[in-house]
Design a protein around this motif. Sequence first.
Motif, PDB file in Angstrom:
ATOM      1  N   ALA A  14       0.552  -1.315  -0.067  1.00  0.00           N
ATOM      2  CA  ALA A  14       0.159   0.028  -0.135  1.00  0.00           C
ATOM      3  C   ALA A  14       1.075   1.642   0.362  1.00  0.00           C
ATOM      4  N   TYR A  15       0.522   2.137  -0.195  1.00  0.00           N
ATOM      5  CA  TYR A  15       0.908   3.995  -0.500  1.00  0.00           C
ATOM      6  C   TYR A  15      -0.071   4.935  -0.634  1.00  0.00           C
ATOM      7  N   ASN A  16      -0.418   5.429   0.108  1.00  0.00           N
ATOM      8  CA  ASN A  16      -1.721   6.937  -0.028  1.00  0.00           C
ATOM      9  C   ASN A  16      -2.814   6.099  -0.432  1.00  0.00           C
ATOM     10  N   GLY A  17      -3.056   5.444  -0.263  1.00  0.00           N
ATOM     11  CA  GLY A  17      -4.060   4.418  -0.827  1.00  0.00           C
ATOM     12  C   GLY A  17      -5.757   4.742   0.002  1.00  0.00           C
ATOM     13  N   MET A  18      -5.725   5.658   0.655  1.00  0.00           N
ATOM     14  CA  MET A  18      -6.262   5.860   2.407  1.00  0.00           C
ATOM     15  C   MET A  18      -8.666   5.642   1.241  1.00  0.00           C
ATOM     16  N   GLN A  19      -8.125   5.967  -0.412  1.00  0.00           N
ATOM     17  CA  GLN A  19      -9.213   7.051  -1.372  1.00  0.00           C
ATOM     18  C   GLN A  19      -9.789   5.299  -1.557  1.00  0.00           C
ATOM     19  N   TRP A  20      -9.330   3.966  -1.560  1.00  0.00           N
ATOM     20  CA  TRP A  20      -9.687   2.754  -1.562  1.00  0.00           C
ATOM     21  C   TRP A  20      -9.087   1.593  -1.237  1.00  0.00           C
TER      22      TRP A  20
END
Length: 307
Positions: A14-20
């Motif tokens: 994961a990396y900067n995945g808060m949206q999904w």
Amino acid sequence: MPVTTPRVAVLLAAYNGMQWIEEQLASILAQSAVQITIYISVDASDDGTEVWCADCAARHTNVFLLPAGIRFGGASRNFFRLIRDVDLQEYDYVSFADQDDVWHEDKLERAISLMRERGVDAYSSNVTAFWENGRTQLLNKAQPQTRWDFLFEAAGPGCTYVLSAPLVRAMKHSMLMQWSELQKVSLHDWYCYAFARSHCFRWYIDPHPSMEYRQHERNQVGANTGLNTMIARYKTIHDGWWFTQVALIARLTGQAGDPFVSSWLPLRRWQLIRLSFSAWRCRRRIRDRVLFFLICWATALAGKSAQ
């Protein structure tokens, strides 16, 4: 003899995945007919992904977050870290997951069933790409495998991969022995496919899509659709990146000494021209074979090489 439920380790980078990521985790946890354990490695993020994953791990006994705060700079190194740091001995299968897709409920069940039915060591599949505007498109990667396709392309998106325990053990051992050089590999899915095929592990590419493959502006490698995508990918080839990766993967998988590979591995002008006439052995799709032939000639005439 009682039938045991397959134990699957899902490795999620994961990396900067808060949206999904919440939707993706839900689809993985909902997998049917398998015993799931999810291991998450978060490339140092600034949108709260690490905190959310830590909370998710606290709420689910089968979700684990690896020590965070590490900067990998790309999905490939993050996945290699997962393979290295997770103890995979107790699992029957290992699967990769991206943070932004949506798995079909029977994704792993179907993969394992087909692997057992066909007696293969690894599985990948077609996917259905989808965009925020509602557009969808089947991405077909299930053309017949060729003798040398694994040195020039992956078996489809790595997020569809399911690998058997014997394959993972052999691959992990090789990775640890070549760890420093491995960090130069840009695409983990290409490397894993190349390792499997070059070490005589059998691979099946399923024409049935196993997941919804989300497309957005932050995809590291997205769907190869449309003229703009084709131009962008050609640029990486023209700049020498692709052939550099071909040479690196050939060396890492022990193929550099093969008579066919050594005949073109210097990747200079005449070697590239020679390689162009083996396009039918190097790519699966007919369109890609034609492009391969043209790219070899264009690169040779431009005086490019992987050296």
